[in-house]
Design a protein around this motif. Sequence first.
Motif, PDB file in Angstrom:
ATOM      1  N   PRO A 131       0.832  -1.199   0.000  1.00 41.94           N
ATOM      2  CA  PRO A 131       0.000   0.000   0.000  1.00 41.94           C
ATOM      3  C   PRO A 131       0.869   1.253   0.000  1.00 41.94           C
ATOM      4  O   PRO A 131       2.068   1.183   0.288  1.00 41.94           O
ATOM      5  N   PRO A 132       0.301   2.387  -0.309  1.00 45.89           N
ATOM      6  CA  PRO A 132       1.086   3.622  -0.336  1.00 45.89           C
ATOM      7  C   PRO A 132       1.434   4.118   1.062  1.00 45.89           C
ATOM      8  O   PRO A 132       0.741   3.831   2.033  1.00 45.89           O
ATOM      9  N   LEU A 133       2.514   4.868   1.148  1.00 46.12           N
ATOM     10  CA  LEU A 133       2.864   5.561   2.384  1.00 46.12           C
ATOM     11  C   LEU A 133       2.118   6.882   2.501  1.00 46.12           C
ATOM     12  O   LEU A 133       1.916   7.391   3.602  1.00 46.12           O
ATOM     13  N   LEU A 134       1.750   7.431   1.342  1.00 38.26           N
ATOM     14  CA  LEU A 134       1.038   8.705   1.290  1.00 38.26           C
ATOM     15  C   LEU A 134      -0.356   8.465   0.734  1.00 38.26           C
ATOM     16  O   LEU A 134      -0.502   7.823  -0.308  1.00 38.26           O
ATOM     17  N   ASP A 135      -1.364   8.950   1.436  1.00 41.88           N
ATOM     18  CA  ASP A 135      -2.734   8.784   0.968  1.00 41.88           C
ATOM     19  C   ASP A 135      -3.072   9.881  -0.025  1.00 41.88           C
ATOM     20  O   ASP A 135      -3.203  11.045   0.331  1.00 41.88           O
ATOM     21  N   VAL A 136      -3.185   9.493  -1.296  1.00 41.74           N
ATOM     22  CA  VAL A 136      -3.580  10.415  -2.361  1.00 41.74           C
ATOM     23  C   VAL A 136      -4.929   9.919  -2.867  1.00 41.74           C
ATOM     24  O   VAL A 136      -5.033   8.852  -3.470  1.00 41.74           O
ATOM     25  N   GLU A 137      -5.973  10.688  -2.616  1.00 36.41           N
ATOM     26  CA  GLU A 137      -7.339  10.212  -2.852  1.00 36.41           C
ATOM     27  C   GLU A 137      -7.547   9.699  -4.265  1.00 36.41           C
ATOM     28  O   GLU A 137      -8.137   8.627  -4.467  1.00 36.41           O
ATOM     29  N   GLU A 138      -7.046  10.443  -5.249  1.00 38.87           N
ATOM     30  CA  GLU A 138      -7.301  10.047  -6.637  1.00 38.87           C
ATOM     31  C   GLU A 138      -6.480   8.831  -7.058  1.00 38.87           C
ATOM     32  O   GLU A 138      -6.668   8.321  -8.174  1.00 38.87           O
ATOM     33  N   ARG A 139      -5.558   8.364  -6.188  1.00 37.03           N
ATOM     34  CA  ARG A 139      -4.766   7.188  -6.532  1.00 37.03           C
ATOM     35  C   ARG A 139      -5.146   5.954  -5.713  1.00 37.03           C
ATOM     36  O   ARG A 139      -4.520   4.905  -5.860  1.00 37.03           O
ATOM     37  N   ARG A 140      -6.145   6.070  -4.882  1.00 40.32           N
ATOM     38  CA  ARG A 140      -6.535   4.936  -4.042  1.00 40.32           C
ATOM     39  C   ARG A 140      -6.981   3.744  -4.870  1.00 40.32           C
ATOM     40  O   ARG A 140      -6.794   2.594  -4.475  1.00 40.32           O
ATOM     41  N   ASP A 141      -7.593   4.007  -6.018  1.00 35.70           N
ATOM     42  CA  ASP A 141      -8.125   2.941  -6.861  1.00 35.70           C
ATOM     43  C   ASP A 141      -7.257   2.691  -8.089  1.00 35.70           C
ATOM     44  O   ASP A 141      -7.709   2.098  -9.069  1.00 35.70           O
ATOM     45  N   THR A 142      -6.008   3.155  -8.040  1.00 36.15           N
ATOM     46  CA  THR A 142      -5.050   2.929  -9.120  1.00 36.15           C
ATOM     47  C   THR A 142      -4.004   1.933  -8.639  1.00 36.15           C
ATOM     48  O   THR A 142      -3.435   2.101  -7.556  1.00 36.15           O
ATOM     49  N   LEU A 143      -3.757   0.911  -9.433  1.00 36.58           N
ATOM     50  CA  LEU A 143      -2.797  -0.125  -9.048  1.00 36.58           C
ATOM     51  C   LEU A 143      -1.711  -0.256 -10.101  1.00 36.58           C
ATOM     52  O   LEU A 143      -2.004  -0.390 -11.285  1.00 36.58           O
ATOM     53  N   GLN A 144      -0.472  -0.201  -9.661  1.00 33.15           N
ATOM     54  CA  GLN A 144       0.644  -0.543 -10.524  1.00 33.15           C
ATOM     55  C   GLN A 144       0.892  -2.050 -10.423  1.00 33.15           C
ATOM     56  O   GLN A 144       1.102  -2.581  -9.330  1.00 33.15           O
ATOM     57  N   ALA A 172      -7.829  -8.039  -9.727  1.00 33.75           N
ATOM     58  CA  ALA A 172      -7.565  -6.749  -9.090  1.00 33.75           C
ATOM     59  C   ALA A 172      -8.689  -5.758  -9.382  1.00 33.75           C
ATOM     60  O   ALA A 172      -9.116  -5.001  -8.493  1.00 33.75           O
ATOM     61  N   ARG A 173      -9.182  -5.761 -10.603  1.00 34.85           N
ATOM     62  CA  ARG A 173     -10.287  -4.853 -10.942  1.00 34.85           C
ATOM     63  C   ARG A 173     -11.574  -5.238 -10.214  1.00 34.85           C
ATOM     64  O   ARG A 173     -12.385  -4.380  -9.875  1.00 34.85           O
ATOM     65  N   GLY A 174     -11.747  -6.513  -9.946  1.00 37.85           N
ATOM     66  CA  GLY A 174     -12.989  -6.975  -9.329  1.00 37.85           C
ATOM     67  C   GLY A 174     -12.939  -7.074  -7.822  1.00 37.85           C
ATOM     68  O   GLY A 174     -13.898  -7.569  -7.200  1.00 37.85           O
ATOM     69  N   GLY A 175     -11.842  -6.637  -7.206  1.00 40.70           N
ATOM     70  CA  GLY A 175     -11.726  -6.739  -5.760  1.00 40.70           C
ATOM     71  C   GLY A 175     -11.553  -8.159  -5.275  1.00 40.70           C
ATOM     72  O   GLY A 175     -11.912  -8.481  -4.139  1.00 40.70           O
ATOM     73  N   ALA A 176     -10.980  -9.022  -6.126  1.00 38.09           N
ATOM     74  CA  ALA A 176     -10.886 -10.445  -5.805  1.00 38.09           C
ATOM     75  C   ALA A 176      -9.466 -10.905  -5.487  1.00 38.09           C
ATOM     76  O   ALA A 176      -9.227 -12.112  -5.384  1.00 38.09           O
ATOM     77  N   ALA A 199      -9.543  -5.929  -0.683  1.00 37.11           N
ATOM     78  CA  ALA A 199     -10.942  -5.719  -1.066  1.00 37.11           C
ATOM     79  C   ALA A 199     -11.127  -4.627  -2.113  1.00 37.11           C
ATOM     80  O   ALA A 199     -12.179  -4.548  -2.751  1.00 37.11           O
ATOM     81  N   THR A 200     -10.113  -3.797  -2.317  1.00 39.14           N
ATOM     82  CA  THR A 200     -10.244  -2.668  -3.240  1.00 39.14           C
ATOM     83  C   THR A 200     -10.506  -3.149  -4.665  1.00 39.14           C
ATOM     84  O   THR A 200      -9.846  -4.077  -5.153  1.00 39.14           O
ATOM     85  N   LYS A 201     -11.459  -2.502  -5.325  1.00 37.08           N
ATOM     86  CA  LYS A 201     -11.681  -2.714  -6.748  1.00 37.08           C
ATOM     87  C   LYS A 201     -10.933  -1.621  -7.503  1.00 37.08           C
ATOM     88  O   LYS A 201     -11.355  -0.469  -7.524  1.00 37.08           O
ATOM     89  N   PHE A 202      -9.825  -1.977  -8.096  1.00 36.54           N
ATOM     90  CA  PHE A 202      -8.980  -0.992  -8.770  1.00 36.54           C
ATOM     91  C   PHE A 202      -9.530  -0.700 -10.159  1.00 36.54           C
ATOM     92  O   PHE A 202      -9.650  -1.592 -10.996  1.00 36.54           O
ATOM     93  N   ASN A 203      -9.873   0.559 -10.387  1.00 35.10           N
ATOM     94  CA  ASN A 203     -10.457   0.918 -11.682  1.00 35.10           C
ATOM     95  C   ASN A 203      -9.433   1.463 -12.676  1.00 35.10           C
ATOM     96  O   ASN A 203      -9.760   1.699 -13.836  1.00 35.10           O
ATOM     97  N   LYS A 204      -8.194   1.665 -12.231  1.00 27.55           N
ATOM     98  CA  LYS A 204      -7.116   2.064 -13.129  1.00 27.55           C
ATOM     99  C   LYS A 204      -5.932   1.140 -12.895  1.00 27.55           C
ATOM    100  O   LYS A 204      -5.478   0.970 -11.767  1.00 27.55           O
TER     101      LYS A 204
END
Length: 398
Positions: free
Chosen positions: A92-105, A182-186, A191-196
Amino acid sequence: MPTHSTLSRLAQLALCASTCLATPTPHISPRSDIQCQDLDITVAARAVSLIFPQKLTDIRTPELVANLLTNIESAGTAIVDGTYQIAGRFCPPLLDVEERRDTLQVLVHGVSYTKDYWSGPTTSDIGPGSTNSSWIYYAAQQGYPTLAIDRVCNGHPSKPNGILDCQLPLEAAVIEKVIKAARGGALPGIATKFNKIIYVGHSYGSMIGNFIASFNPSTFDQLLLTGFSESLLVGAASIILQPRWRPASLVAPARLGSLDPGYLTATSRKSSDAIFYGDDIDSDVVDYAWDTRGVFTAGEMLTAPLGQGPARQYTGDVLVLNGNQDNLFCAADPVTAVAGKRGDCESGEQSKDVGSDFPAARRFGYLNLPNDGHSLLFHRYAAVAISAAHDFMAAGGF
């Protein structure tokens, strides 16, 4: 057509995208602990594999390996399918950036490495806080979650047949299933559903990403290709012949003795170093990489060319990051590649030329790091590459 970016001033390492963005001097502050989770990911996948007539037990010398690789015309095809175990590390990130919460590298390593490649060369975990070559740590500082995976047949996942199963199409199919999870939260425990999804590959991992972009272009939203060009066949003789591949079970029986003979490992350090590294490398890093080297399966080697070619329908962003001296992907010709001569991605324009294979890309950029070789993150300029990559992500709204 995409907007093509150029590296106009290598000395200042300015990365150009739609507009030119100066690459800031990278800085990695003293680290805080990243609460990473090691995941066991189970996926069912199927793909078309090539069938080669040689028996696995025949592959016991470098000469026989070369013979196998140069006689693929007689190969038939077969459907392979099964359930595969993939080892992943979610950080997980060390810095909480709201617009990146649902982005996964999603980080996919290259030949002879594992998911630890993205953590830096000095440790099998995240690495000490002073390291400038931990992609995972830098991403965490910028607010990006990451998932580094061991490709099937590499690291600690399933170990299927090294020739029939361990081929590029199956590895691509497995990774697509991981991304779908990852996109489906599986993902297990996530639990996160990553949309990017930002796909980041190195070498063989980049070729898999290129293959997926060609045949299933909606799988990810950004594509970062490190250690990659469309000129693999020019330098392929160096990676096929020079490391003097032998069955890993014979070379390192204590560590790799359970693997079938289709799993190969390098036995010539001098030749391997010429392929993977440039001038700006620390000898301790090279020692570490050799001592912890992994495998390259015969099936992966034979099907690597499938990771070359255009992805005409891919509409996301593409960035190419190469060490300018890459012997494998930026060789001038096969003879100089086998001789271990440094490549020159800038003068040969191999990095730049990748853009022509992504005609529908929203943005295209490239960066060649001077004095660096193929294994980009093991060089002293690794921090510059990592910083530039994240600038590119951010400039695209990720």
